[in-house]
Design a protein around this motif. Sequence first.
Motif, PDB file in Angstrom:
ATOM      1  N   SER A  32      41.221  75.886  11.559  1.00 61.44           N
ATOM      2  CA  SER A  32      42.451  75.099  11.411  1.00 61.44           C
ATOM      3  C   SER A  32      43.400  75.392  12.576  1.00 61.44           C
ATOM      4  CB  SER A  32      43.104  75.390  10.058  1.00 61.44           C
ATOM      5  OG  SER A  32      43.426  76.772   9.952  1.00 61.44           O
ATOM      6  N   VAL A  33      44.375  76.239  12.367  1.00 56.75           N
ATOM      7  CA  VAL A  33      45.381  76.499  13.399  1.00 56.75           C
ATOM      8  C   VAL A  33      44.802  77.180  14.630  1.00 56.75           C
ATOM      9  CG1 VAL A  33      47.305  76.542  11.778  1.00 56.75           C
ATOM     10  CG2 VAL A  33      46.162  78.675  12.372  1.00 56.75           C
ATOM     11  N   GLY A  34      43.626  77.747  14.516  1.00 60.23           N
ATOM     12  CA  GLY A  34      42.981  78.365  15.666  1.00 60.23           C
ATOM     13  C   GLY A  34      42.698  77.389  16.790  1.00 60.23           C
ATOM     14  N   TYR A  35      42.692  76.100  16.485  1.00 64.05           N
ATOM     15  CA  TYR A  35      42.493  75.094  17.524  1.00 64.05           C
ATOM     16  C   TYR A  35      43.682  75.033  18.480  1.00 64.05           C
ATOM     17  CZ  TYR A  35      38.404  73.136  15.213  1.00 64.05           C
ATOM     18  OH  TYR A  35      37.162  72.961  14.671  1.00 64.05           O
ATOM     19  N   PHE A  36      44.868  75.393  17.998  1.00 64.64           N
ATOM     20  CA  PHE A  36      46.039  75.271  18.856  1.00 64.64           C
ATOM     21  C   PHE A  36      46.911  76.516  18.909  1.00 64.64           C
ATOM     22  CE2 PHE A  36      47.179  73.509  14.701  1.00 64.64           C
ATOM     23  CZ  PHE A  36      48.344  74.193  14.407  1.00 64.64           C
ATOM     24  N   TYR A 132      37.869  67.180  18.602  1.00 61.97           N
ATOM     25  CA  TYR A 132      38.976  66.658  17.797  1.00 61.97           C
ATOM     26  C   TYR A 132      38.621  65.286  17.212  1.00 61.97           C
ATOM     27  CZ  TYR A 132      42.292  70.237  19.436  1.00 61.97           C
ATOM     28  OH  TYR A 132      42.949  71.407  19.696  1.00 61.97           O
ATOM     29  N   GLU A 133      38.017  64.432  18.030  1.00 68.32           N
ATOM     30  CA  GLU A 133      37.651  63.109  17.528  1.00 68.32           C
ATOM     31  C   GLU A 133      36.609  63.207  16.424  1.00 68.32           C
ATOM     32  OE1 GLU A 133      36.742  61.071  21.189  1.00 68.32           O
ATOM     33  OE2 GLU A 133      38.835  60.439  21.445  1.00 68.32           O
ATOM     34  N   ASP A 134      35.731  64.198  16.517  1.00 66.70           N
ATOM     35  CA  ASP A 134      34.760  64.434  15.444  1.00 66.70           C
ATOM     36  C   ASP A 134      35.477  64.851  14.158  1.00 66.70           C
ATOM     37  OD1 ASP A 134      32.019  64.782  14.414  1.00 66.70           O
ATOM     38  OD2 ASP A 134      32.555  66.923  14.376  1.00 66.70           O
ATOM     39  N   ILE A 150      47.854  66.120  11.031  1.00 67.11           N
ATOM     40  CA  ILE A 150      48.520  65.401  12.122  1.00 67.11           C
ATOM     41  C   ILE A 150      48.627  66.276  13.368  1.00 67.11           C
ATOM     42  CG2 ILE A 150      50.945  65.909  11.661  1.00 67.11           C
ATOM     43  CD1 ILE A 150      51.237  62.737  11.960  1.00 67.11           C
ATOM     44  N   THR A 151      48.486  67.581  13.220  1.00 65.91           N
ATOM     45  CA  THR A 151      48.492  68.449  14.396  1.00 65.91           C
ATOM     46  C   THR A 151      47.320  68.122  15.314  1.00 65.91           C
ATOM     47  OG1 THR A 151      47.300  70.179  13.202  1.00 65.91           O
ATOM     48  CG2 THR A 151      49.706  70.355  13.273  1.00 65.91           C
ATOM     49  N   ILE A 152      46.248  67.576  14.774  1.00 64.66           N
ATOM     50  CA  ILE A 152      45.115  67.162  15.615  1.00 64.66           C
ATOM     51  C   ILE A 152      45.547  66.025  16.536  1.00 64.66           C
ATOM     52  CG2 ILE A 152      42.790  66.170  15.620  1.00 64.66           C
ATOM     53  CD1 ILE A 152      42.292  67.715  13.008  1.00 64.66           C
ATOM     54  N   GLU A 153      46.410  65.149  16.050  1.00 66.61           N
ATOM     55  CA  GLU A 153      46.923  64.057  16.893  1.00 66.61           C
ATOM     56  C   GLU A 153      47.678  64.623  18.094  1.00 66.61           C
ATOM     57  OE1 GLU A 153      47.088  60.206  17.987  1.00 66.61           O
ATOM     58  OE2 GLU A 153      46.172  60.866  16.114  1.00 66.61           O
ATOM     59  N   MET A 158      47.692  66.248  23.944  1.00 65.47           N
ATOM     60  CA  MET A 158      47.758  67.312  24.951  1.00 65.47           C
ATOM     61  C   MET A 158      46.453  67.400  25.745  1.00 65.47           C
ATOM     62  SD  MET A 158      49.839  70.048  22.646  1.00 65.47           S
ATOM     63  CE  MET A 158      49.701  71.376  23.799  1.00 65.47           C
ATOM     64  N   GLU A 159      45.335  67.258  25.063  1.00 69.06           N
ATOM     65  CA  GLU A 159      44.045  67.304  25.754  1.00 69.06           C
ATOM     66  C   GLU A 159      43.894  66.134  26.721  1.00 69.06           C
ATOM     67  OE1 GLU A 159      41.833  69.692  25.873  1.00 69.06           O
ATOM     68  OE2 GLU A 159      42.843  70.935  24.395  1.00 69.06           O
ATOM     69  N   HIS A 160      44.331  64.938  26.293  1.00 68.33           N
ATOM     70  CA  HIS A 160      44.256  63.778  27.183  1.00 68.33           C
ATOM     71  C   HIS A 160      45.182  63.953  28.389  1.00 68.33           C
ATOM     72  CE1 HIS A 160      41.467  60.969  25.326  1.00 68.33           C
ATOM     73  NE2 HIS A 160      41.930  61.352  24.151  1.00 68.33           N
ATOM     74  N   ALA A 161      46.366  64.523  28.173  1.00 68.90           N
ATOM     75  CA  ALA A 161      47.285  64.771  29.290  1.00 68.90           C
ATOM     76  C   ALA A 161      46.664  65.760  30.278  1.00 68.90           C
ATOM     77  CB  ALA A 161      48.622  65.293  28.776  1.00 68.90           C
TER      78      ALA A 161
END
Length: 188
Positions: A32-36, A132-134, A150-153, A158-161
Amino acid sequence: MRLSTTSYLVMGMIALRGPSTPYELKRAVSRSVGYFWHFPHAQLYSEPERLADAGLLALDTEDHGRRRKTYSLTSEGRAALRAWLAAPTPEHFEMRDVAELKLFFNEAGSPDDVEKLAREQIRQHESRIAEYEDLVARHGQEQWAEPRMITIELGLEMEHAALRFWTALATDDLDRLRRERAERDPRG
């Protein structure tokens, strides 16, 4: 007692999951939060004990076997978590990116090092975007209303930037990136 962001992370995760062992916290954070939110996961073993000593978590230890420690949120802990959630967040956005640090100090390196760094970053950001899209595909758009999802959004944005930046750097096209950013800027 001073509470750190990790303190609130532990209390928040226990509030979401219910009573948890440090190992269960580690697994839940990594999914979960480990992604960000990156931090030494060893803190998930020490911080619950510190919070229990302060009365913010209750500790239940198995009487036999592995003598696992399970922590649950006390009413004091829930109140501290709610107060933290309600408080404004004046801290500036924090980004700790090793690649950015290497780029900053690359004066000692070579242009080939910069291109190699950019290409690797492109691969990493494309991989994270796919991950993330998965997650979005597996959990469905209806869950975006939940703050945790919504944190994935935000992560995708950020990843796209980052991908736009590293791609422009790799193709020596930072001027285009600057023009596009100026065109998107609502401040004119």
